[in-house]
Design a protein around this motif. Sequence first.
Motif, PDB file in Angstrom:
ATOM      1  N   PHE A 331      63.736  32.001 -22.493  1.00  0.00           N
ATOM      2  CA  PHE A 331      63.946  30.501 -22.718  1.00  0.00           C
ATOM      3  C   PHE A 331      64.967  29.801 -21.834  1.00  0.00           C
ATOM      4  O   PHE A 331      66.083  30.489 -21.292  1.00  0.00           O
ATOM      5  N   ILE A 332      64.690  28.531 -21.474  1.00  0.00           N
ATOM      6  CA  ILE A 332      65.767  27.784 -20.754  1.00  0.00           C
ATOM      7  C   ILE A 332      65.780  26.584 -21.876  1.00  0.00           C
ATOM      8  O   ILE A 332      64.858  25.994 -22.172  1.00  0.00           O
ATOM      9  N   PHE A 333      66.901  26.374 -22.474  1.00  0.00           N
ATOM     10  CA  PHE A 333      67.085  25.131 -23.213  1.00  0.00           C
ATOM     11  C   PHE A 333      67.912  23.984 -22.550  1.00  0.00           C
ATOM     12  O   PHE A 333      68.712  24.053 -22.175  1.00  0.00           O
ATOM     13  N   THR A 334      67.169  22.895 -22.748  1.00  0.00           N
ATOM     14  CA  THR A 334      67.649  21.653 -21.974  1.00  0.00           C
ATOM     15  C   THR A 334      68.025  20.543 -22.946  1.00  0.00           C
ATOM     16  O   THR A 334      67.631  20.419 -24.085  1.00  0.00           O
ATOM     17  N   LYS A 335      68.610  19.489 -22.397  1.00  0.00           N
ATOM     18  CA  LYS A 335      68.963  18.262 -23.229  1.00  0.00           C
ATOM     19  C   LYS A 335      70.003  18.740 -24.530  1.00  0.00           C
ATOM     20  O   LYS A 335      69.882  18.105 -25.463  1.00  0.00           O
ATOM     21  N   ILE A 336      70.772  19.623 -24.374  1.00  0.00           N
ATOM     22  CA  ILE A 336      71.550  19.979 -25.512  1.00  0.00           C
ATOM     23  C   ILE A 336      72.676  18.858 -25.701  1.00  0.00           C
ATOM     24  O   ILE A 336      73.180  18.728 -26.752  1.00  0.00           O
ATOM     25  N   ASP A 337      73.041  18.104 -24.696  1.00  0.00           N
ATOM     26  CA  ASP A 337      73.779  17.015 -24.765  1.00  0.00           C
ATOM     27  C   ASP A 337      73.132  15.624 -25.741  1.00  0.00           C
ATOM     28  O   ASP A 337      73.770  14.843 -26.265  1.00  0.00           O
TER      29      ASP A 337
END
Length: 387
Positions: A331-337
């Motif tokens: 996986f690549i997890f984005t927008k954790i901010d």
Amino acid sequence: MNIKKIIAPSMPAAMKKVKDELGDNAVILNSKVVYHGGFLGMFRKKKIEVIAALDEIAVQPKQKTKLKKRKLPDNSHTETIKKETKHVESIARSNRENRDIMSEMAEIKRELTSVRHHHLNIQSYPEYIQSCLLQLHEAELNEKYVQELGDIMLEKWRNASSQPTKQDVISWCNEIIVDQLTTFNFEGIDYSKKYINLVGPTGVGKTTTIAKLAAEAMLEQNKRVAFITLDTYRIAAIEQLKTYAQLLNIPIEVVYKQEDFSAAMDKFADFDLVLIDTAGRNYRELVFVDELKNTFNEVNMATFLVLSISMREKDMGEIVENFQQLNIDQFIFTKIDETQSYGAMFNLIKKYEKGVAYITTGQDVPDDILTASPEIIANYLLGDEKP
């Protein structure tokens, strides 16, 4: 909706005409090969016919609301005072109502917290463990995993040689989370595979992530990098990747059909790393996943599924299920901010037994990206967002 038919000698030329006539927000509805000219059916020229459209509603500027001036009557001063008085009284009444509503909401929140405690069955744990488990629950960690972590910490509590502190409990929890994640692959790009394919739904930030990966490979690993994009659905997506390619001085090939993909691979045969951007589509429909599978065929590549943590976990799970046939590596997890629901990362890793390559923390290229690790995920879950 503004729809146009474009005829050009090649697909790139057709795409350029679409952009010139309809702009970056154009959508390609259909394309096919047509033949023109010739004599008695011979010497006809092959051309590309593209049907493109622009949703004018989506791009039209917002109209400014104009306030009409009203003339006040002769007794306007008296009437204005009356209106202002009523307005002040209305505000005061509204404030009292808001305070009552806030008080009721606070009471409901306390009751819900009590219900969550009861539902999680955490009252049997020491207070410090309860606090830690509630933190995990607020991060939306699956209740099954919350309970498992609580039981392991309780065992450590009972075996402790001295009275455990709150920090002891947090350290235990961190260690347990890391231990449960270390069995999965958390490496980023290991460069054993030349082709890196990023897939995922629309709006998760695949193109920006590809630019970050390219910058890391060039600046930190001194690799020769190239781009291939299959995202020909929207003109703007191609232009965005072309902009990154120009800034990073990276060659790029746009793929419209299977033959183009094979030709692009041949062209980049001498490069160390080829990053592939795919179209953001509704991958709840398996037909789009099948299209990707047919395009890549037997290419030896690493495939990263890009998911935004700001999405609902149920939606992410459905997308993972549909992409299983592509043999997702990580996986690549984005927008954790953009969220605090970090538990979805742990839940998906455990459920699908897939590790994480990267986590993105913002839009800045190349800075806002982390090579994922169990320690980083544990930090997020326990409220320490510093990697």
